[in-house]
Structure formats: structure tokens, C-alpha cells
Design a protein around this motif. Structure first.
Motif, PDB file in Angstrom:
ATOM      1  N   LEU A  83     -31.323   4.455 -26.113  1.00 40.76           N
ATOM      2  CA  LEU A  83     -31.565   5.758 -25.509  1.00 40.76           C
ATOM      3  C   LEU A  83     -30.222   6.399 -25.179  1.00 40.76           C
ATOM      4  N   MET A  84     -30.082   7.670 -25.513  1.00 43.61           N
ATOM      5  CA  MET A  84     -28.877   8.395 -25.143  1.00 43.61           C
ATOM      6  C   MET A  84     -28.975   8.850 -23.699  1.00 43.61           C
ATOM      7  N   SER A  85     -27.855   8.817 -23.014  1.00 44.05           N
ATOM      8  CA  SER A  85     -27.810   9.264 -21.628  1.00 44.05           C
ATOM      9  C   SER A  85     -27.676  10.778 -21.572  1.00 44.05           C
ATOM     10  N   VAL A  86     -28.553  11.434 -20.793  1.00 47.32           N
ATOM     11  CA  VAL A  86     -28.476  12.884 -20.644  1.00 47.32           C
ATOM     12  C   VAL A  86     -27.166  13.279 -19.977  1.00 47.32           C
ATOM     13  N   GLY A  87     -26.785  12.546 -18.930  1.00 41.70           N
ATOM     14  CA  GLY A  87     -25.530  12.849 -18.253  1.00 41.70           C
ATOM     15  C   GLY A  87     -24.327  12.620 -19.155  1.00 41.70           C
ATOM     16  N   GLY A  88     -24.354  11.553 -19.962  1.00 41.77           N
ATOM     17  CA  GLY A  88     -23.245  11.283 -20.862  1.00 41.77           C
ATOM     18  C   GLY A  88     -23.048  12.387 -21.889  1.00 41.77           C
ATOM     19  N   MET A  89     -24.153  12.938 -22.405  1.00 42.02           N
ATOM     20  CA  MET A  89     -24.057  13.997 -23.396  1.00 42.02           C
ATOM     21  C   MET A  89     -23.553  15.295 -22.767  1.00 42.02           C
ATOM     22  N   PHE A  90     -24.050  15.636 -21.574  1.00 37.37           N
ATOM     23  CA  PHE A  90     -23.600  16.862 -20.918  1.00 37.37           C
ATOM     24  C   PHE A  90     -22.184  16.740 -20.382  1.00 37.37           C
ATOM     25  N   SER A  91     -21.731  15.532 -20.124  1.00 35.10           N
ATOM     26  CA  SER A  91     -20.342  15.371 -19.674  1.00 35.10           C
ATOM     27  C   SER A  91     -19.371  15.814 -20.754  1.00 35.10           C
ATOM     28  N   GLN A  92     -19.695  15.543 -22.024  1.00 35.02           N
ATOM     29  CA  GLN A  92     -18.845  15.978 -23.125  1.00 35.02           C
ATOM     30  C   GLN A  92     -18.991  17.482 -23.370  1.00 35.02           C
ATOM     31  N   ILE A  93     -20.184  18.004 -23.191  1.00 34.15           N
ATOM     32  CA  ILE A  93     -20.403  19.443 -23.405  1.00 34.15           C
ATOM     33  C   ILE A  93     -19.666  20.268 -22.364  1.00 34.15           C
ATOM     34  N   LEU A  94     -19.785  19.876 -21.102  1.00 29.92           N
ATOM     35  CA  LEU A  94     -19.173  20.647 -20.024  1.00 29.92           C
ATOM     36  C   LEU A  94     -17.659  20.448 -19.958  1.00 29.92           C
ATOM     37  N   ALA A  95     -17.137  19.357 -20.506  1.00 30.86           N
ATOM     38  CA  ALA A  95     -15.695  19.117 -20.472  1.00 30.86           C
ATOM     39  C   ALA A  95     -14.937  20.085 -21.361  1.00 30.86           C
ATOM     40  N   ASP A  96     -15.615  20.652 -22.363  1.00 27.30           N
ATOM     41  CA  ASP A  96     -14.971  21.593 -23.272  1.00 27.30           C
ATOM     42  C   ASP A  96     -15.107  23.000 -22.714  1.00 27.30           C
ATOM     43  N   SER A  97     -13.986  23.682 -22.530  1.00 28.57           N
ATOM     44  CA  SER A  97     -14.008  25.005 -21.903  1.00 28.57           C
ATOM     45  C   SER A  97     -14.737  26.033 -22.757  1.00 28.57           C
ATOM     46  N   ALA A  98     -14.580  25.952 -24.075  1.00 26.05           N
ATOM     47  CA  ALA A  98     -15.236  26.925 -24.955  1.00 26.05           C
ATOM     48  C   ALA A  98     -16.749  26.768 -24.919  1.00 26.05           C
ATOM     49  N   THR A  99     -17.220  25.507 -24.950  1.00 28.59           N
ATOM     50  CA  THR A  99     -18.664  25.270 -24.884  1.00 28.59           C
ATOM     51  C   THR A  99     -19.204  25.628 -23.509  1.00 28.59           C
TER      52      THR A  99
END
Length: 542
Positions: free
Chosen positions: A231-247
Motif C-alpha cells: 500500500l502506498m502511503s498518502v502522506g508519503g506521496m503528498f510529501s513529495q508533491i508539496l515539497a516541489d514549489s511549482a507543484t
């Protein structure tokens, strides 16, 4: 042929010229040009003869009255001809030549491809083209690969400066990406038949549904799961999304959007979202609204294995990119082999994590410095008809109890329920309400009115079991006559439901219900209502 056509042809022949590319002389017909070219090829034995031919050709240029028709040929007395007579036409095309000494033999000049014919780059290009054809690679992929190879050639010197520089295979690349990414799949024990998922605090030793043991029976491998999934972690996936300023800037669509009164163009125009905002939620522009979807599918038209994909849609993104593959979050795939009988157990880790991220926030830091803080809110839980039925604990389309056809489930996603849904327990935002549904009672079904009062009249959709068997037999007997243009399988869903796809239920709704099901309904008003609903669905599907 008419005189006008004859005159037109004569005019065309009188003006058409065939010019020699070497000496710029022109001729009235193609045969004269070919005979003249023999002079340049050195077919004549002496220079005097050559001069004589050229002089003759030059004289013809100044003789304006010497018009030769295309059907006439110069005789051998005027030119030294090949062994084949000039008026002997060849009825096929070929690339050979003829020589006087060889008679009518077809002469070809040897042009064999040797080791030095192509450069190394050209040989690599030819080999790559053969690989594309052998493996049936599309032209678009071929173009991308060629561009990629040219990039490697361009950057060759820089690449060779790196230690151990080489292009790796797929497994090595996957391992490399996993080692560098913080997003990882987390393993959970599952039933070997795909019935349920075991939580990290679950002490069960066997599946409650099929009885399969949780761990392998080998004594040397105790506590080793018989089967597992990730199972993928929801928090783990959003941590990478929010870390990028453009995204992260793209996710501000929700906060920057302004609703227009009396217009419903997005989920943020709905009353549910507006009520949550009034309650103090989504106060942070980085807060995220998501939807959770489950969809069942089979990988073959008659596949026995059942799969269910669980993915999330990020509503914070603009609708133009919201549903593209690049921005969808794929959390897991339930691979069966059987359809899960306890979907709650698979959704529980996901729902629990979303609940914690809603209450306690998600904080992104880099080198100890906070970059972003956000909360994750679940606005919607949905999916296809079977998936929604599983999430809401609704009975299957074909139930063993002898009472009724599950037509309301097909049309309205509503039917009998025996226990509350997991999402209803969590909070009211993801509540899946099932109105007008009550359990089976005795030999009849009853239903509720909008004010929750129970109706004491006979259920209007009631069809006896014997009639359902008859309908199923009609479906089976009609299968040989179904046009191949239909994608549905037209199986008897009353006897076997495994492997039934969404397209099969659409065909059932559009074609089986109005032709076979409605005649077995006893109430005329019900027949009219159901038929009208089927027509409405057919218009919507257009």
C-alpha cells in the motif's frame, strides 16, 4: 480519331523536346535521345564516328521541318543500334542495358554492398530500424528512441567521464529509483485468496472468510506471511508533491478560485464543501481536498481473477489536469485472485492515515526548516457500481435469497444493507447514505418513504425466483444471436456473477431490462417508470 484530336497530337509532338543532359542537345523523340546517349557512353569505335553522330544531331536541331512522329523510329542505317531492333518494344520495365556484342542479353552492373559501403553510424541506424520492426515498436516510440540515442552521442564525452558509465537494464533502474525516492510501498499481510488484509495490530492466524492460514506452515519460516501486498502511503506521496514549489503552486487552484452564485462548475461550488469551510476547515491555502475511488476490473474478457484499484483524485488541481495520469495518485491494486469479501480491511489503513493527516497536519521540512504545512481532507468516496456496493456493504447483484431482481442497485446504487459502511463510521464528510432500503422480510421486500416511514405494501420491484430463472435462461439462449459489435458477454448474471464487468451491466441495463425484465414486473406504473429511466440512461450514454 477526330481531326481536332489529330491536330492537337501533332502540335504536341512538334513542340515536345527530349534534351541530353551532357551536351544540351534536344531531340524530337525519346528514341533519338537514347541513340544519342550511346555516343557519350563510348559505344562508337572511333572519334570520327562520334563526331559524325554529333554533327548529325546538331543538324537536326536546325531542321525545323524534320518532324518525326513518336511512332516512327530511326533506321539502323542512320545510327549503330543495339542487337535488339529499335522497333521491338519491351513489354516490361527493367534496369538492365544492352550491348551489341551481347545480343539480346540483359546486362546489369554489379553494385554489391561491401563492408565499407556504410559508415558506422549508418550501420547502427539500420540495425535499430530492424529492431523496431522485429519488436513492432510504434513510429512515435521509434522517433523518441532515435532522439534519445542522438542525445547520448552528443553527450558521449561527458558520460564517459563518469565512473562505470553504462546504460542499465530495467530492474537496475527500478532499484536505483527506489533507493533515491522517499515514497515507498508498505507491505501488509493478506489472505492468499485476496479476501482480506491483516492490520499491523491484527492477531488473526487465518482468514475469517475462507480459512486460509495467514502464515506459511513451514516451521523454519514461521511468521512468514503466506501472501502480502503493498500500500502506498498518502502522506508519503503528498510529501513529495508539496515539497516541489511549482507543484505546490498548482495546488493553490482551490484557494484562488472564486465561486459564482447559482453556478455549479466544480466540487467547490457544492454545499458540502461550503459547510466545511464555515466550520473552519480549509483555512490554509495549502490544505488539500481529495476523493477516494475504487474500481474493480478483470484483465481478460473472461478472466477469473478479479482486481480492484484504489486511487485518489486531488481536487486542488485545475480540472484540466486533475484527472490526467500524471496527477492521479495510485494507492494500491487488490490482485485477488478472488474478489475481496472484506474491502474495509484494505481501506482501513488508507482511511486511518487520511484521518490523522486531517487532524494533525502534514509538515514538510528540509534540513530542519519547515517548507510547508497542510491538512488532507477527504471530500468524496466513490467508484463504479460494484465498488460502491462493496464500500457501502450492499449485497451483490445476484443474491441467493428468493425475492427480487437487484434492478434498483443497477440504476440507483441502492439496495439492502446489513451493516454501516466504514466511511460512515469515520465522519460525515464521506458519508454514503442509503435511502429507501430495508432488509428482506419474510417472503416480501418493503421499502421506506423519504420521511423514513416503512411502507406496508408489497415491494413494487418484486420478481419471483422462478421468473428470474426464466430470464436467465432467455439470456443464455439468445447469446448465439448477439452481434459481435457488442462488447458485453451476455452471460446469465443470475447463475454466475464472477468476472462480470461494467460494460456487461450496461448492456444488461440497456437491452436486457427493457426486453426481458420489465415484462415480469406486475405493476404497470413501475414498468413505465423503469422504462423511462432506462431511456434516460441511454440518452446520457450517447
Amino acid at each position: 480519331m477526330s481531326s481536332s484530336n489529330t491536330n492537337q497530337q501533332r502540335d504536341r509532338l512538334s513542340t515536345q523536346r527530349y534534351q541530353c543532359a551532357q551536351c544540351a542537345l534536344s531531340f524530337y523523340n525519346y528514341q533519338q535521345l537514347q541513340n544519342h546517349k550511346r555516343v557519350h557512353r563510348g559505344d562508337c569505335t572511333t572519334v570520327a564516328v562520334t563526331d559524325q553522330f554529333i554533327l548529325h544531331d546538331v543538324e537536326m536541331q536546325h531542321d525545323g521541318n524534320n518532324i518525326i512522329d513518336n511512332n516512327e523510329f530511326v533506321s539502323d542505317s542512320d545510327y549503330s543500334m543495339n542487337a535488339i531492333e529499335i522497333n521491338k518494344a519491351i513489354s516490361y520495365k527493367c534496369g538492365c542495358s544492352f550491348e551489341d556484342s551481347e545480343g539480346e542479353a540483359h546486362i546489369y552492373n554489379s553494385s554489391r554492398i561491401g563492408s565499407n559501403t556504410f559508415t558506422k553510424a549508418e550501420l547502427i541506424s539500420i540495425h535499430l530500424s530492424q529492431l523496431m520492426l522485429q519488436h513492432r515498436i510504434s513510429r512515435a516510440a521509434y522517433r523518441d528512441i532515435v532522439r534519445f540515442v542522438n542525445t547520448i552521442i552528443r553527450d558521449h564525452n561527458e558520460i564517459m567521464l563518469e565512473p562505470g558509465a553504462k546504460i542499465s537494464h530495467g530492474k537496475t533502474v527500478n532499484a536505483l529509483l527506489k533507493s533515491k525516492s522517499s515514497v515507498k510501498g508498505h507491505e501488509y499481510d493478506v489472505c492468499p485468496n485476496g479476501c482480506q488484509l491483516y492490520g499491523i495490530n491484527d492477531n488473526q492466524e487465518s482468514c475469517v472468510d475462507c480459512g486460509k492460514p495467514r502464515y506459511k506452515t513451514d516451521t523454519e519460516q514461521s511468521q512468514t506471511p503466506a501472501a502480502s501486498m503493498k500500500l502506498m502511503s498518502v502522506g508519503g506521496m503528498f510529501s513529495q508533491i508539496l515539497a516541489d514549489s511549482a507543484t505546490r503552486e498548482l495546488l493553490h487552484y482551490r484557494a484562488n478560485r472564486e465561486s459564482v452564485a447559482s453556478q455549479l462548475t466544480d466540487i467547490f461550488d457544492g454545499e458540502n464543501y461550503k459547510q466545511l469551510v464555515q466550520q473552519g476547515l480549509f483555512s490554509n491555502p495549502d490544505d488539500i481536498a481529495i476523493g477516494l475511488y475504487t474500481n474493480g476490473f478483470v484483465n481478460q474478457k473472461k478472466g477469473k481473477s478479479s482486481y480492484t484499484i484504489v486511487h485518489a483524485v486531488v481536487f486542488n488541481l485545475d480540472p484540466s489536469i486533475r484527472y490526467t495520469n500524471e496527477y492521479l495518485l495510485y494507492l494500491t491494486i487488490l490482485s485477488g485472485p478472488k474478489k475481496s469479501t472484506h474491502l474495509d480491511s484494505f481501506l482501513m489503513p488508507i482511511i486511518s492515515e487520511i484521518k490523522d493527516l486531517e487532524m494533525h497536519s502534514l509538515v514538510i521540512k528540509s534540513n530542519g526548516v519547515e517548507i510547508c504545512r497542510a491538512k488532507i481532507h477527504l471530500l468524496l468516496a466513490s467508484g463504479d457500481i460494484p465498488a460502491v456496493a462493496d464500500m457501502a456493504h450492499i449485497g451483490s447483484h445476484a443474491n441467493d435469497t428468493e425475492c427480487t431482481l437487484k434492478i434498483v442497485l443497477l440504476l440507483c446504487n441502492l439496495w439492502k444493507t446489513s451493516k454501516p459502511a466504514i466511511l460512515c463510521k469515520r465522519n460525515q464528510k464521506a458519508h454514503l447514505r442509503l435511502d429507501h432500503c430495508v432488509p428482506y422480510q419474510g417472503d416480501k421486500n418493503f421499502y421506506t418513504h423519504p420521511d423514513d416511514t416503512l411502507s406496508t405494501t408489497e415491494y413494487p420491484f418484486f420478481i419471483p425466483r422462478t421468473s428470474l430463472v426464466t430470464i436467465g435462461n432467455f439470456i443464455t439462449s439468445s447469446r448465439p444471436y448477439i452481434p459481435v459489435s457488442f462488447q458485453g458477454s451476455f452471460d446469465n448474471v443470475f447463475s454466475k456473477i464472477d468476472g462480470t464487468r461494467a460494460v456487461d451491466w450496461l448492456d444488461f441495463l440497456l437491452y436486457i431490462v427493457p426486453t426481458l425484465v420489465i415484462p415480469f414486473l406486475s405493476n404497470r406504473a413501475v414498468k413505465t417508470a423503469v422504462l423511462s429511466l432506462v431511456k434516460g440512461c441511454a440518452l446520457a450514454l450517447q
